[in-house]
Write an enzyme that holds these catalytic residues in place. Structure first.
Site, short mmCIF file in Angstrom:
data_model
loop_
_atom_site.label_atom_id
_atom_site.label_comp_id
_atom_site.label_asym_id
_atom_site.label_seq_id
_atom_site.Cartn_x
_atom_site.Cartn_y
_atom_site.Cartn_z
N TYR A 1 6.94 -23.44 10.93
CA TYR A 1 6.07 -22.36 10.43
C TYR A 1 5.48 -21.47 11.52
O TYR A 1 4.76 -20.52 11.20
CB TYR A 1 4.93 -22.97 9.60
CG TYR A 1 5.44 -23.76 8.41
CD1 TYR A 1 6.22 -23.16 7.44
CD2 TYR A 1 5.16 -25.12 8.27
CE1 TYR A 1 6.72 -23.88 6.36
CE2 TYR A 1 5.63 -25.85 7.19
CZ TYR A 1 6.41 -25.23 6.25
OH TYR A 1 6.89 -25.93 5.18
N HIS B 1 7.94 -15.92 2.48
CA HIS B 1 7.94 -17.27 3.05
C HIS B 1 8.09 -17.17 4.55
O HIS B 1 8.91 -16.38 5.04
CB HIS B 1 9.08 -18.12 2.49
CG HIS B 1 8.96 -18.32 1.02
ND1 HIS B 1 8.02 -19.16 0.48
CD2 HIS B 1 9.60 -17.74 -0.01
CE1 HIS B 1 8.10 -19.10 -0.83
NE2 HIS B 1 9.05 -18.25 -1.17
N LEU B 2 7.33 -17.98 5.27
CA LEU B 2 7.43 -18.00 6.73
C LEU B 2 8.80 -18.52 7.16
O LEU B 2 9.46 -17.94 8.01
CB LEU B 2 6.33 -18.92 7.30
CG LEU B 2 4.90 -18.44 7.03
CD1 LEU B 2 3.93 -19.61 7.13
CD2 LEU B 2 4.52 -17.34 7.99
N SER B 3 9.21 -19.63 6.56
CA SER B 3 10.52 -20.21 6.84
C SER B 3 11.52 -19.66 5.81
O SER B 3 11.14 -18.89 4.92
CB SER B 3 10.45 -21.74 6.72
OG SER B 3 10.14 -22.12 5.38
N ASP C 1 4.53 -17.38 -15.14
CA ASP C 1 3.99 -16.73 -16.35
C ASP C 1 2.86 -15.76 -16.00
O ASP C 1 2.79 -14.65 -16.56
CB ASP C 1 3.46 -17.78 -17.33
CG ASP C 1 4.59 -18.59 -17.97
OD1 ASP C 1 5.75 -18.14 -17.93
OD2 ASP C 1 4.30 -19.68 -18.51
N ARG D 1 13.87 -27.01 -2.20
CA ARG D 1 13.22 -25.72 -1.90
C ARG D 1 14.11 -24.53 -2.27
O ARG D 1 13.74 -23.38 -2.05
CB ARG D 1 12.89 -25.62 -0.41
CG ARG D 1 11.88 -26.64 0.06
CD ARG D 1 11.50 -26.42 1.52
NE ARG D 1 10.95 -27.64 2.08
CZ ARG D 1 9.68 -28.00 1.99
NH1 ARG D 1 8.81 -27.23 1.38
NH2 ARG D 1 9.26 -29.14 2.52
N HIS E 1 8.30 -23.66 -5.89
CA HIS E 1 9.43 -24.44 -6.40
C HIS E 1 9.09 -25.26 -7.65
O HIS E 1 9.94 -25.99 -8.15
CB HIS E 1 9.94 -25.37 -5.29
CG HIS E 1 9.99 -24.70 -3.94
ND1 HIS E 1 10.83 -23.64 -3.69
CD2 HIS E 1 9.28 -24.90 -2.79
CE1 HIS E 1 10.63 -23.23 -2.43
NE2 HIS E 1 9.70 -23.98 -1.88
N ASN F 1 2.73 -15.83 -1.06
CA ASN F 1 3.42 -16.99 -0.52
C ASN F 1 2.87 -18.17 -1.31
O ASN F 1 1.78 -18.68 -1.00
CB ASN F 1 3.17 -17.17 0.98
CG ASN F 1 3.96 -18.36 1.53
OD1 ASN F 1 4.51 -19.16 0.77
ND2 ASN F 1 4.01 -18.48 2.85
O1 CA2 Z 1 8.04 -21.10 4.44
C1 CA2 Z 1 7.06 -20.93 3.70
O2 CA2 Z 1 6.25 -20.03 3.85
C2 CA2 Z 1 6.82 -21.94 2.57
O3 CA2 Z 1 6.30 -21.21 1.47
C3 CA2 Z 1 5.82 -22.94 3.10
C4 CA2 Z 1 5.54 -24.08 2.13
C5 CA2 Z 1 6.83 -24.71 1.64
O4 CA2 Z 1 6.54 -25.67 0.63
C6 CA2 Z 1 7.80 -23.68 1.09
O5 CA2 Z 1 9.00 -24.34 0.73
C7 CA2 Z 1 8.11 -22.61 2.12
C8 CA2 Z 1 4.70 -25.17 2.79
C9 CA2 Z 1 3.43 -24.71 3.41
C10 CA2 Z 1 2.84 -25.88 4.13
O6 CA2 Z 1 2.24 -25.42 5.30
C11 CA2 Z 1 1.92 -26.35 6.23
C12 CA2 Z 1 1.33 -25.86 7.37
C13 CA2 Z 1 0.98 -26.72 8.38
C14 CA2 Z 1 1.19 -28.07 8.25
C15 CA2 Z 1 1.78 -28.57 7.11
C16 CA2 Z 1 2.15 -27.70 6.09
#
Ligand code: CA2
Length: 145
Positions: free
Chosen positions: A24, A101-103, A88, A112, A81, A75
């Site tokens: 991230y 999404h960051l990733s 809705d 995902r 998911h 986001n």
């Molecule tokens: O890539 C993204 O922005 C996501 O939305 C991030 C979500 C993930 O469930 C999506 O599949 C993709 C997770 C965010 C969790 O962020 C964290 C940050 C620091 C430590 C742990 C989790």
């Protein structure tokens, strides 16, 4: 008149910068908010930037935004998911929605790969890190004006 944009962040994004920087990035959510505020200023946009770990709170914020905003950036994190409720709620909006999404979830675990947000989104920006939020605001500036 300036464009009004709501930026919503879902669960665990308040932990950014503390874990998994290889996925991230090392920026915190406060850093991302600053990046959004700087980008919004250069686009003459008015933004509200929020995060919640609670699905219902995100739903309520979307409901409250109906007819009040010109664009939404979301986001939804893990709720992307899983959440029919967010899907809705987003259908209530008549303004464009940009999913960020960051990733890149498509390059990660199978669970995902499906997004409940994508069918509602005018655009999906993924895998660009924090810069994806700035790209989302630029996209809204061109769509919503
Ligand atoms: O890539 C993204 O922005 C996501 O939305 C991030 C979500 C993930 O469930 C999506 O599949 C993709 C997770 C965010 C969790 O962020 C964290 C940050 C620091 C430590 C742990 C989790």
């Amino acid at each position: 008149m300036s464009i009004k944009v709501l930026i919503l962040n879902g669960p665990n994004l308040n932990m950014l910068g503390q874990r998994e920087p290889e996925i991230y990035g090392d920026q915190t959510l406060a850093d991302i908010e600053k990046l959004c505020r700087d980008q919004a200023a250069s686009l003459e946009m008015e933004i509200a930037f929020r995060q919640s770990n609670h699905e219902g709170e995100l739903v309520t914020w979307i409901q409250d935004a109906v007819d009040q905003i010109d664009g939404l950036v979301i986001n939804a994190a893990g709720y992307t998911h899983t959440s029919v409720a967010l899907h809705d709620a987003l259908k209530l909006l008549s303004c464009p929605v940009i999913e960020v999404h960051l990733s890149d979830p498509q390059e990660r675990e199978d669970f995902r790969h499906f997004s409940y947000i994508e069918p509602i989104a005018a655009r999906v920006i993924k895998g660009q890190g924090a810069e994806g939020y700035a790209q989302a605001l630029k996209a809204l500036a061109s769509i919503a004006s």
